[in-house]
Design an enzyme around this catalytic site. Sequence first.
Site, PDB file in Angstrom:
ATOM      1  N   ASN A  10       0.809  -1.230   0.000  1.00  0.00           N
ATOM      2  CA  ASN A  10       0.000   0.000   0.000  1.00  0.00           C
ATOM      3  C   ASN A  10       0.838   1.274   0.000  1.00  0.00           C
ATOM      4  OD1 ASN A  10       0.683  -0.653   2.702  1.00  0.00           O
ATOM      5  ND2 ASN A  10      -0.899   0.719   3.431  1.00  0.00           N
TER       6      ASN A  10
ATOM      7  N   GLU B 252       3.638  -5.243  12.346  1.00  0.00           N
ATOM      8  CA  GLU B 252       2.764  -4.083  12.131  1.00  0.00           C
ATOM      9  C   GLU B 252       1.636  -4.551  11.238  1.00  0.00           C
ATOM     10  OE1 GLU B 252       3.160  -1.313  13.666  1.00  0.00           O
ATOM     11  OE2 GLU B 252       5.175  -1.605  14.431  1.00  0.00           O
TER      12      GLU B 252
ATOM     13  N   CYS C 298      -3.119   1.681   6.380  1.00  0.00           N
ATOM     14  CA  CYS C 298      -3.516   0.980   7.605  1.00  0.00           C
ATOM     15  C   CYS C 298      -4.079   1.945   8.635  1.00  0.00           C
ATOM     16  CB  CYS C 298      -2.305   0.244   8.177  1.00  0.00           C
ATOM     17  SG  CYS C 298      -0.919   1.342   8.466  1.00  0.00           S
TER      18      CYS C 298
ATOM     19  N   GLU D  59       7.589   0.494  15.889  1.00  0.00           N
ATOM     20  CA  GLU D  59       8.639   0.998  15.003  1.00  0.00           C
ATOM     21  C   GLU D  59       8.833   2.482  15.303  1.00  0.00           C
ATOM     22  OE1 GLU D  59       7.200   0.006  11.038  1.00  0.00           O
ATOM     23  OE2 GLU D  59       8.296  -1.888  11.125  1.00  0.00           O
TER      24      GLU D  59
HETATM   25  P1  NAD Z   1       0.012  -9.406   3.226  1.00  0.00           P
HETATM   26  O1  NAD Z   1       0.052  -9.877   4.618  1.00  0.00           O
HETATM   27  O2  NAD Z   1      -0.745 -10.181   2.226  1.00  0.00           O
HETATM   28  O3  NAD Z   1       1.494  -9.269   2.621  1.00  0.00           O
HETATM   29  C1  NAD Z   1       2.482  -8.478   3.236  1.00  0.00           C
HETATM   30  C2  NAD Z   1       3.848  -8.999   2.827  1.00  0.00           C
HETATM   31  O4  NAD Z   1       4.004 -10.305   3.384  1.00  0.00           O
HETATM   32  C3  NAD Z   1       4.031  -9.168   1.319  1.00  0.00           C
HETATM   33  O5  NAD Z   1       5.349  -8.851   0.970  1.00  0.00           O
HETATM   34  C4  NAD Z   1       3.769 -10.646   1.115  1.00  0.00           C
HETATM   35  O6  NAD Z   1       4.380 -11.167  -0.032  1.00  0.00           O
HETATM   36  C5  NAD Z   1       4.389 -11.213   2.384  1.00  0.00           C
HETATM   37  N1  NAD Z   1       3.905 -12.545   2.784  1.00  0.00           N
HETATM   38  C6  NAD Z   1       2.713 -13.123   2.519  1.00  0.00           C
HETATM   39  N2  NAD Z   1       2.678 -14.367   3.040  1.00  0.00           N
HETATM   40  C7  NAD Z   1       3.854 -14.571   3.668  1.00  0.00           C
HETATM   41  C8  NAD Z   1       4.421 -15.643   4.400  1.00  0.00           C
HETATM   42  N3  NAD Z   1       3.762 -16.795   4.584  1.00  0.00           N
HETATM   43  N4  NAD Z   1       5.647 -15.507   4.913  1.00  0.00           N
HETATM   44  C9  NAD Z   1       6.333 -14.355   4.750  1.00  0.00           C
HETATM   45  N5  NAD Z   1       5.867 -13.302   4.043  1.00  0.00           N
HETATM   46  C10 NAD Z   1       4.639 -13.405   3.516  1.00  0.00           C
HETATM   47  O7  NAD Z   1      -0.503  -7.896   3.300  1.00  0.00           O
HETATM   48  P2  NAD Z   1      -0.789  -6.912   2.097  1.00  0.00           P
HETATM   49  O8  NAD Z   1      -2.090  -7.298   1.471  1.00  0.00           O
HETATM   50  O9  NAD Z   1       0.432  -6.788   1.255  1.00  0.00           O
HETATM   51  O10 NAD Z   1      -0.956  -5.517   2.860  1.00  0.00           O
HETATM   52  C11 NAD Z   1      -2.145  -5.048   3.390  1.00  0.00           C
HETATM   53  C12 NAD Z   1      -2.193  -5.231   4.885  1.00  0.00           C
HETATM   54  O11 NAD Z   1      -1.075  -4.596   5.491  1.00  0.00           O
HETATM   55  C13 NAD Z   1      -3.410  -4.598   5.517  1.00  0.00           C
HETATM   56  O12 NAD Z   1      -3.920  -5.481   6.470  1.00  0.00           O
HETATM   57  C14 NAD Z   1      -2.858  -3.363   6.196  1.00  0.00           C
HETATM   58  O13 NAD Z   1      -3.596  -2.892   7.301  1.00  0.00           O
HETATM   59  C15 NAD Z   1      -1.508  -3.832   6.608  1.00  0.00           C
HETATM   60  N6  NAD Z   1      -0.608  -2.710   6.838  1.00  0.00           N
HETATM   61  C16 NAD Z   1      -0.248  -2.432   8.126  1.00  0.00           C
HETATM   62  C17 NAD Z   1       0.583  -1.346   8.382  1.00  0.00           C
HETATM   63  C18 NAD Z   1       1.020  -1.001   9.786  1.00  0.00           C
HETATM   64  O14 NAD Z   1       1.957  -0.235   9.929  1.00  0.00           O
HETATM   65  N7  NAD Z   1       0.384  -1.521  10.805  1.00  0.00           N
HETATM   66  C19 NAD Z   1       1.045  -0.559   7.322  1.00  0.00           C
HETATM   67  C20 NAD Z   1       0.636  -0.881   6.030  1.00  0.00           C
HETATM   68  C21 NAD Z   1      -0.183  -1.965   5.794  1.00  0.00           C
END
Ligand code: NAD
Length: 484
Positions: A150, A248, A282, A461
């Site tokens: 995002n 996060e 997020c 963080e």
């Molecule tokens: P996601 O969990 O699908 O993927 C995040 C990352 O993890 C990607 O690089 C993905 O390839 C990797 N990943 C997926 N499965 C994995 C595994 N089994 N092992 C290791 N890595 C793996 O999330 P997304 O759809 O990319 O992002 C959206 C989510 O992120 C939303 O829930 C949003 O709220 C959250 N987010 C949180 C913050 C925060 O600071 N709290 C910031 C931005 C986004």
Amino acid sequence: MLLIENFINGSYCAPLDSTYLDNVNPATGIVISKIPRSNKKDIDLAVQSAQAAFPNWSASSQESRFLILNKIAEGIESHLNELALAETNDTGKAISHSRQIDIPRAASNFRFFATAAMQFASESHDMPKRAINYTLRQPIGIVGCISPWNLPLYLFTWKIAPALATGNCVIAKPSELSPTTAFLLGKICKEAGLPDGVLNIIQGYGTEVGEAIIQHPDIKAISFTGGTKTGKHIATQVASKFKKLSLELGGKNPCLVFADCDYEQTLKQVVRLAFSNSGQICLCGSRILIEERIYEQFKKDFIAKVDKMLPSDPLDPDCKMGSLISNEHLNKVLNYIELAKEEGGSILSGGTQIKLSGRCEGGSFIKPCVIEGLGPDCRTNMEEIFGPVVTLQSFKTDEQALELANCSQYGLASSIWTTNLNRAHRLAEQIQTGIVWINCWLLRDLRTPFGGLNNSGVGREGGYEAMRFFTEPKNICINYNSNL
Ligand code: NAD
């Protein structure tokens, strides 16, 4: 077509199995590049190069790390146009957002942690007339940084910069949906003089290469930003390996609007906090709680503003709202809107797919959606949608507002809109989120702790929190009393 490669040991290279994935521009539906479908073998190679680089990098002076990180910041700034275009083409976000927010913040992350490297101090604990303790904060070794789509370069660098500033070597993986700016960062780091092997950027699916990062025995810490479900999986996987872990995760953030707020300013900011980056931040507010006395008026004025918001071609400099990240995500968001109707919600604005013409006719666009008539514990109000969808609920008293705000498994961020500062302080103290904004939203000081409670994650963080996460404290106790 652009062929994206991994960045290992200071050079770009193809994935060892020579397999690639399509990278689709979600605003057009067209494949714009091929990205490596890396796996465990690529991670093993990256870890070897990080191991070779670690002794020198971890022993390098704070000043030399400061200089290199600063140069990386300058490199990002000098490639602003190229990086912003790449970010927009990967994600469909408005080019103005990429130019003014995403890429400048990536540069700020490096600059901020460059100075943190110079300022970071360790503690000392005196035992009078007996002994003195001092704490060494040593780099952990090789760390894994995994980030979402995002805010791609923004969040990727938010992890990498403190990891490097503290002397670690990094294996980093961007989302497979937003690979390009991470790919371009390799060259910028090389030009800035980052030694080979210190940062390795590996592309591919989370379930394949991400999994290889979290499982690797020589990667000693994982900093992860992404969905709660993925975070939960990672936590269970790394717990038995005793890796340091920062998570996060998602949010379902409440926004509390009181009758005594600065009305016009609040109205404007609530639209912003609900729909920035198409609600795909997020920290976006998705549960708008409004004091009953102004509920009808605020709703009317809010809807009037939202009705005017239309997604458009993200490359148009005047675009305020681009596409969603993918067609799959669009369908997920549309399904949630259907669910909201089934749960008894009324759609007050938007919520429908938009078909643009011309270049963007195959894009994943949706009109921002406002829903009312739902209670706090339905799925629409409990689950993260991560799109331009908000619900409106009303409250009568501060206690009710707090109850609604805290009715969530998530606890990332909240915002309170009131001119009564006593109330603001009181509520801020009791609200269960890691971040509380009062009369503002997304106002960020990079020194502050950033993160959430419960399903929103573990750890913080930002500032010295990140410097502490990426170091291992070692206490040294010196006795200077010979009578001990
Ligand atoms: P996601 O969990 O699908 O993927 C995040 C990352 O993890 C990607 O690089 C993905 O390839 C990797 N990943 C997926 N499965 C994995 C595994 N089994 N092992 C290791 N890595 C793996 O999330 P997304 O759809 O990319 O992002 C959206 C989510 O992120 C939303 O829930 C949003 O709220 C959250 N987010 C949180 C913050 C925060 O600071 N709290 C910031 C931005 C986004």
